[in-house]
Design an enzyme around this catalytic site. Structure first.
Site, short mmCIF file in Angstrom:
data_model
loop_
_atom_site.label_atom_id
_atom_site.label_comp_id
_atom_site.label_asym_id
_atom_site.label_seq_id
_atom_site.Cartn_x
_atom_site.Cartn_y
_atom_site.Cartn_z
N ASP A 75 -1.20 5.91 1.27
CA ASP A 75 0.17 5.39 1.20
C ASP A 75 0.43 4.41 0.06
OD1 ASP A 75 -1.48 3.47 2.34
OD2 ASP A 75 0.06 2.70 3.68
N GLU A 76 -0.46 4.31 -0.90
CA GLU A 76 -0.19 3.43 -2.02
C GLU A 76 -0.88 3.93 -3.28
OE1 GLU A 76 -1.97 -0.51 -2.22
OE2 GLU A 76 -3.24 -0.02 -0.51
#
Length: 246
Positions: free
Chosen positions: A111-112
Site C-alpha cells: 500500500d505504499e
C-alpha cells in the site's frame, strides 16, 4: 505546507501511502462497514491488529496492537478477518496507476511506494498538480480509495510529508523549506528510529528533529554510532538515496 514551487527542483520524489488500506478495502466492498470502527485481524483474542479504520483510531488502537487489547479499548469495533488475495488485487491496481506516472516506482509494501517524478512537470504540472492528479487517478481506479501523498526532493522528506495530513492528504515540501519544515517534528519521525532508538534519543536530550540537526555530529557518532550520523543528515533534509524501481 502546500506551496507551489517557483523553480525546478533538483529531484521530485513522491511518496504515496494508501489510507488504512486493509480496512478501507473492507469498507469499500461492504458499505455496511462504512463509518464504523473496524479492526482487520483474527476474531480470536490471539494475534494482532493488521489495520484499524480511522473510525477506530480515536480509541487509541492501531496496527500491530494485540487484538485482545484493541478489543478492550474499542469494544464496539467490528472485527473483520483479512482477505489477502483481495488486498493484493487492489494493490496491483494501485501500483499500475503509479506506473502511469513514473517508470521508477519503488514499492515498500502493498500500500505504499515512492515515485521519481523528476522532469515530469511538462506532463503533469507542478508538484501540487502532480499530487492531485495521482490522488484522483488512484481514487478513480479503485472505486473510491484514498491515498495520502507527499512530494519533496528527497525520499525521506516525501515519506514524512505523506503522513503529515492523513487521511487523504497532500503535502508539498519545497527543498529550500525542507529543513525548517522538519525542525519541529518529534524524533519519532526520523526514518528508522524505532521505539528503543527514540528512547535513547530522548535520554540524550534530543526531542525534536531540530535538536538532532543542531547536535554535534561527533557527539551523535559517539553515542549512537553510524546511525547517529545518518539521523543528522536526515535532520538536515539530506537523503541522496534514489528511487529503486524493480
Amino acid at each position: 505546507m502546500a506551496t507551489k514551487h517557483e523553480h525546478s527542483w533538483p529531484r521530485t520524489i513522491a511518496h504515496a501511502d494508501m489510507d488504512a488500506f486493509y480496512a478501507a478495502v473492507e469498507q469499500l466492498d461492504d458499505p455496511s462497514l462504512r463509518g464504523k470502527p473496524i479492526l482487520v485481524g483474527p476474531r480470536s483474542h490471539r494475534g494482532v491488529v493488521l489495520t484499524a479504520s480511522y473510525e477506530a483510531r480515536p480509541y487509541r488502537v492501531g496496527s500491530a496492537m494485540p487484538m485482545a487489547k484493541a478489543r478492550r479499548l474499542c469494544p464496539d469495533a467490528v472485527i473483520v478477518p483479512p482477505r489477502f488475495d483481495r488486498y493484493q488485487d487492489v494493490s496491483r491496481t494501485v501500483m499500475s496507476v503509479f506506473a502511469t506516472f513514473s517508470p521508477d516506482v519503488e514499492a515498500l509494501s502493498l500500500d505504499e511506494a515512492f515515485l521519481d517524478m523528476t522532469g515530469a512537470e511538462q506532463l503533469f504540472g507542478d508538484p501540487e498538480a502532480m499530487g492531485r492528479r495521482l490522488k484522483d487517478a488512484v481514487c478513480d481506479a479503485t472505486g473510491g480509495l484514498t491515498v495520502s501523498v507527499g512530494l519533496s526532493s528527497t525520499k525521506y522528506v516525501a515519506k514524512v510529508a505523506s503522513s503529515y495530513l492523513k487521511p487523504d492528504g497532500l503535502t508539498i515540501v519545497p527543498p529550500e523549506q525542507a529543513k525548517a519544515w522538519l525542525a519541529p517534528l518529534p524524533v519519532s519521525r526520523l526514518w528508522g528510529a524505532g521505539q528503543k532508538t527514540q528512547e535513547r534519543l530522548h535520554d540524550l536530550g534530543l526531542q525534536t528533529i531540530a535538536d538532532v540537526a543542531d547536535a554535534d555530529p561527533k557527539f551523535l557518532l559517539e553515542k549512537l554510532g553510524k546511525v547517529g550520523l545518518h539521523f543528522h543528515s536526515l535532520a538536515h533534509a539530506k537523503d541522496p538515496r534514489p528511487v529503486s524501481g524493480q
